[in-house]
Scaffold this motif. Structure first.
Motif, PDB file in Angstrom:
ATOM      1  N   LEU A   1      -0.081 -14.541  12.013  1.00  0.00           N
ATOM      2  CA  LEU A   1       0.448 -13.611  11.628  1.00  0.00           C
ATOM      3  C   LEU A   1       2.400 -13.801  13.473  1.00  0.00           C
ATOM      4  CD1 LEU A   1       1.424 -11.250  10.451  1.00  0.00           C
ATOM      5  CD2 LEU A   1      -0.702  -9.656  12.429  1.00  0.00           C
TER       6      LEU A   1
ATOM      7  N   ARG B   1      -8.740  -5.321  15.394  1.00  0.00           N
ATOM      8  CA  ARG B   1      -7.969  -4.862  14.615  1.00  0.00           C
ATOM      9  C   ARG B   1      -7.116  -5.228  14.084  1.00  0.00           C
ATOM     10  NH1 ARG B   1      -6.366   0.313  18.475  1.00  0.00           N
ATOM     11  NH2 ARG B   1      -6.244  -1.656  20.310  1.00  0.00           N
ATOM     12  N   LEU B   2      -6.781  -6.556  13.861  1.00  0.00           N
ATOM     13  CA  LEU B   2      -5.968  -7.354  13.277  1.00  0.00           C
ATOM     14  C   LEU B   2      -6.365  -8.118  12.450  1.00  0.00           C
ATOM     15  CD1 LEU B   2      -4.110  -8.410  16.468  1.00  0.00           C
ATOM     16  CD2 LEU B   2      -3.413  -7.085  14.786  1.00  0.00           C
ATOM     17  N   PRO B   3      -5.648  -8.145  11.154  1.00  0.00           N
ATOM     18  CA  PRO B   3      -6.003  -9.053  10.221  1.00  0.00           C
ATOM     19  C   PRO B   3      -5.814 -10.539  10.210  1.00  0.00           C
ATOM     20  CG  PRO B   3      -3.852  -7.861   9.851  1.00  0.00           C
ATOM     21  CD  PRO B   3      -4.104  -7.601  10.785  1.00  0.00           C
ATOM     22  N   PRO B   4      -7.202 -11.704   9.481  1.00  0.00           N
ATOM     23  CA  PRO B   4      -7.103 -12.278  10.039  1.00  0.00           C
ATOM     24  C   PRO B   4      -6.551 -13.328   9.637  1.00  0.00           C
ATOM     25  CG  PRO B   4      -8.698 -11.377   8.208  1.00  0.00           C
ATOM     26  CD  PRO B   4      -7.995 -10.564   8.757  1.00  0.00           C
TER      27      PRO B   4
ATOM     28  N   ARG C   1      -7.887 -15.236  12.816  1.00  0.00           N
ATOM     29  CA  ARG C   1      -7.603 -15.106  13.826  1.00  0.00           C
ATOM     30  C   ARG C   1      -7.931 -16.054  15.268  1.00  0.00           C
ATOM     31  NH1 ARG C   1      -9.776  -9.780  12.427  1.00  0.00           N
ATOM     32  NH2 ARG C   1     -11.743 -10.304  12.401  1.00  0.00           N
TER      33      ARG C   1
ATOM     34  N   GLN D   1      -3.049 -12.524  17.746  1.00  0.00           N
ATOM     35  CA  GLN D   1      -4.407 -13.033  16.615  1.00  0.00           C
ATOM     36  C   GLN D   1      -5.503 -13.869  17.180  1.00  0.00           C
ATOM     37  OE1 GLN D   1      -1.508 -13.927  13.777  1.00  0.00           O
ATOM     38  NE2 GLN D   1      -3.431 -13.478  12.186  1.00  0.00           N
TER      39      GLN D   1
ATOM     40  N   GLU E   1      -9.704 -13.088  18.395  1.00  0.00           N
ATOM     41  CA  GLU E   1     -11.071 -12.762  18.420  1.00  0.00           C
ATOM     42  C   GLU E   1     -11.236 -11.918  19.858  1.00  0.00           C
ATOM     43  OE1 GLU E   1     -12.767 -12.222  15.787  1.00  0.00           O
ATOM     44  OE2 GLU E   1     -11.752 -13.147  14.566  1.00  0.00           O
TER      45      GLU E   1
END
Length: 83
Positions: free
Chosen positions: A63, A31-34, A36, A23, A25
């Motif tokens: 995550l 493309r990954l959810p926050p 990050r 995760q 930036e």
């Protein structure tokens, strides 16, 4: 791979830190959810591990930690034998 390299270099006292930074930036991480982490936060965690002589993995982001946590429930000596 990190564990194998760590085992190979242990006799000479080399610290091997695996940085699990899913995760982050970056273009791929977008493309990954926050939440990050910033690349600076990941680098800081990695450098803290190296300066603290942590011979293990650094897990960045909630995550990633959620995915790693179940495997960490396996006792460490057994994990070393797992593929």
């Amino acid at each position: 791979m990190t564990r194998s390299i760590r085992a190979e270099l242990a006799a000479q006292g080399t610290i091997v830190v695996g940085v699990l930074a899913v995760q982050t930036e970056t273009a791929i991480g977008a493309r990954l959810p926050p939440p990050r982490m910033t690349p600076d936060e990941v680098a800081s965690d990695a450098l803290d591990a190296v300066s603290g002589r942590k011979n293990d993995e650094v897990v960045a982001g909630s995550l990633t930690q959620g995915h790693i946590r179940p495997s960490r429930q396996i006792p460490k000596p057994f994990r070393r034998r797992c593929p």
